[in-house]
Design an enzyme around this catalytic site. Structure first.
Site, mmCIF file in Angstrom:
data_model
loop_
_atom_site.group_PDB
_atom_site.id
_atom_site.type_symbol
_atom_site.label_atom_id
_atom_site.label_comp_id
_atom_site.label_asym_id
_atom_site.label_seq_id
_atom_site.Cartn_x
_atom_site.Cartn_y
_atom_site.Cartn_z
ATOM 1 N N CYS B 83 42.087 37.370 37.218
ATOM 2 C CA CYS B 83 41.963 38.527 36.317
ATOM 3 C C CYS B 83 43.286 39.311 36.190
ATOM 4 O O CYS B 83 44.171 38.859 35.486
ATOM 5 C CB CYS B 83 40.807 39.408 36.773
ATOM 6 S SG CYS B 83 40.292 40.602 35.543
ATOM 7 N N HIS B 173 36.372 35.913 38.375
ATOM 8 C CA HIS B 173 36.535 36.329 39.772
ATOM 9 C C HIS B 173 35.727 35.487 40.758
ATOM 10 O O HIS B 173 34.626 35.888 41.143
ATOM 11 C CB HIS B 173 36.056 37.779 39.928
ATOM 12 C CG HIS B 173 36.860 38.772 39.186
ATOM 13 N ND1 HIS B 173 38.011 39.337 39.700
ATOM 14 C CD2 HIS B 173 36.682 39.333 37.968
ATOM 15 C CE1 HIS B 173 38.504 40.193 38.828
ATOM 16 N NE2 HIS B 173 37.721 40.225 37.762
ATOM 17 N N GLU B 175 36.135 35.379 43.761
ATOM 18 C CA GLU B 175 36.032 36.165 45.001
ATOM 19 C C GLU B 175 34.786 37.044 45.052
ATOM 20 O O GLU B 175 34.419 37.543 46.114
ATOM 21 C CB GLU B 175 37.304 37.014 45.195
ATOM 22 C CG GLU B 175 37.466 38.199 44.246
ATOM 23 C CD GLU B 175 38.135 37.863 42.917
ATOM 24 O OE1 GLU B 175 38.165 36.673 42.537
ATOM 25 O OE2 GLU B 175 38.623 38.808 42.251
#
Lengths: 292, 192
Positions: B83, B173, B175
């Site tokens: 991002c 994302h 994560e």
């Protein structure tokens, strides 16, 4: 298979703000100064808390036109405040596609019993809390981010410290409990059992937790980060000070390197006048007591 | 593999989530918050999600920009960026004169899907992985890719994940989710 709901995407945006500083701004010029100084988001409002406190009377949601002006001026997320319980103000803020709504005790509460049912909205909410019970009640209502209440508009950090310490002490107590003790703890805190189980297992709130209320210096920001805040809101502290741009930049860097006292000493040098503080014990309007 | 050490840029954003994901794969990480942190030995860099304006500014003011840029260019330091990290690596940013590392031959558009109400979740393929969950949070889009850039994932006809040699970057994302296959891809294919 793994899925993310709108509620999770909203919590995720708060995760992107971590380690950052969210600054109160009252016009597009201030918003640009804040963005250039490294703010990770801005809070658009007509009057900063110190001026709300000075003006007295009823404080409401800001003019949508003024908020739009700020949305157009910056590329970072824009937040705005609505009154506690005023779901019609929140609907208006959602209609103008605000990135985050702060259901805030800084404005005059519109409802002395009920908070907004935030699960009914697509847009995320941040809410203030003084302890774990308030935090989990707000999360149950749909808040995607929590901040300490502190005592806004004073430049006195004592309440933010008290709220952050209390919240984290309560989290440690919940973590140390046996699972069968959580039912009674949920009753005592007046919070949903399921959320308390999450706190017990993960040792943290289910959403991001920022510090807010009375933060005025790089040292204040470092203090709150060392006490466990994941980022900070600075309201009156920046644009009520002598050199807003310089102070804003210093606070941003202090949050990133909050443990480096040598760097924060440099950042704190020659910052000019801090906002004039009001001792939180000497004020009549206690905002932190609004909304429990 | 476990002997490799990954630096995570920790100026702002969701760096802790990247550290957790890498830790769950048994990879050692450490945080870069200022210039002296970047002088350590490391084999790869992760640039997290967050606000690219904030990270871009802090990289320069904390004297991290040049040392990291040099390692990216001269030593072809393996990097995984999500991002805001994609924006920091991009050669061109639409409607924005700012450039950061500018090592990845793509043009990105910031906040391409609008404000938070435009954030969304989808699943898709990533290289030869299928059903990969992807969360887009106020995400940028990739509007152009250079001839050396391989597209690994797309959404709505536009690339969302790309690789150019030692650089892996995506608009979403990994994560934020528990599926770690993209990290494994980085560790197995991008790291030497």
């Amino acid at each position: 298979m793994e899925q993310a709901t709108q509620a999770e995407l909203n919590r995720n945006l708060a995760q992107m703000l971590k380690g950052g500083v969210i600054m109160d701004v009252t016009n597009p010029e201030q918003a640009k100064i804040a963005e250039e100084a490294g703010a990770c988001a801005v809070m658009a409002l007509e009057r900063i808390p110190a001026d709300i406190r000075a003006a007295g009377g009823v404080s409401r949601m800001s003019d949508p036109q003024m908020i739009r002006g700020i949305q157009e001026a910056v590329s970072i997320p824009v937040m705005a405040k609505c009154r506690i319980g005023h779901f019609a103000e929140a609907q208006i803020l959602e209609a103008i596609e605000i990135d985050y709504i702060d259901e805030s005790e800084v404005l005059s509460p519109a409802d002395d019993l009920y908070h907004i049912d935030k699960t009914a909205f697509k847009v995320p909410f941040v809410c203030g809390a003084r302890d774990l019970g308030e935090a989990l009640r707000r999360i149950a209502e749909g808040a995607a981010m929590i901040r300490t209440k502190g005592e806004p508009g004073t430049g006195d950090v004592v309440q933010a410290v008290r709220h952050m310490r209390r919240m984290n002490a309560e989290i440690r107590r919940i973590v140390s409990m046996r699972e069968d003790e959580l039912y009674e703890a949920a009753k005592e805190l007046a919070v949903p059992y399921d959320l308390l189980v999450q706190v017990h297992r993960n040792g943290r709130l289910p959403v991001v937790n920022f510090a807010a209320g009375g933060i005025a210096t790089p040292a204040d920001a470092s203090l709150m980060m060392q006490l466990g805040a994941e980022g900070v809101f600075v309201g009156s502290g920046i644009f009520k000070s002598g050199d807003p741009a310089k102070r804003a930049q210093a606070i941003v860097k202090a949050v990133t390197n909050f443990r480096d006292a040598k760097l924060i000493a440099e950042l704190s040098a020659g910052l000019g006048e801090a906002m004039v503080g009001i001792n939180a014990d000497e004020i009549r309007t206690i905002m932190e007591e609004r909304g429990k | 593999m476990s002997s490799r050490r990954i630096a995570v840029l920790a100026l702002q954003g969701d760096f802790a989530e990247h550290e957790q994901a890498l830790a769950s794969l048994g990879v050692e990480t450490f945080e870069i918050r200022q210039a002296r942190d970047a002088q350590q030995e490391f084999d790869g860099l992760v640039i997290p999600g967050g606000e690219s304006t904030v990270m871009g500014k802090l990289l320069r003011e904390l004297d991290l920009f040049e040392p990291l840029r040099r390692r990216l260019v001269e030593q072809r330091l393996p990097v995984m960026a999500t991002c805001a990290g994609l924006i920091l690596l991009a050669k061109d940013i639409e409607a924005d004169a700012t450039r950061h590392f500018a090592t990845l031959d793509v043009t990105v558009r910031r906040n391409a899907y609008g404000r938070q109400l435009g954030s969304f979740f989808t699943t898709g393929t990533f290289a030869d992985l299928s059903q990969v969950p992807m969360s887009f949070i106020r995400a940028p889009s990739i509007e152009r890719v250079g001839s050396d850039v391989t597209v690994l994932a797309s959404f709505g006809g536009r690339p969302t994940a790309v690789r150019q040699g030692h650089q892996l970057a995506m608009a979403f994302h990994p994560e934020l989710l528990t599926d770690n296959r993209i990290y494994s891809y980085f560790l197995e294919n991008v790291l030497p």
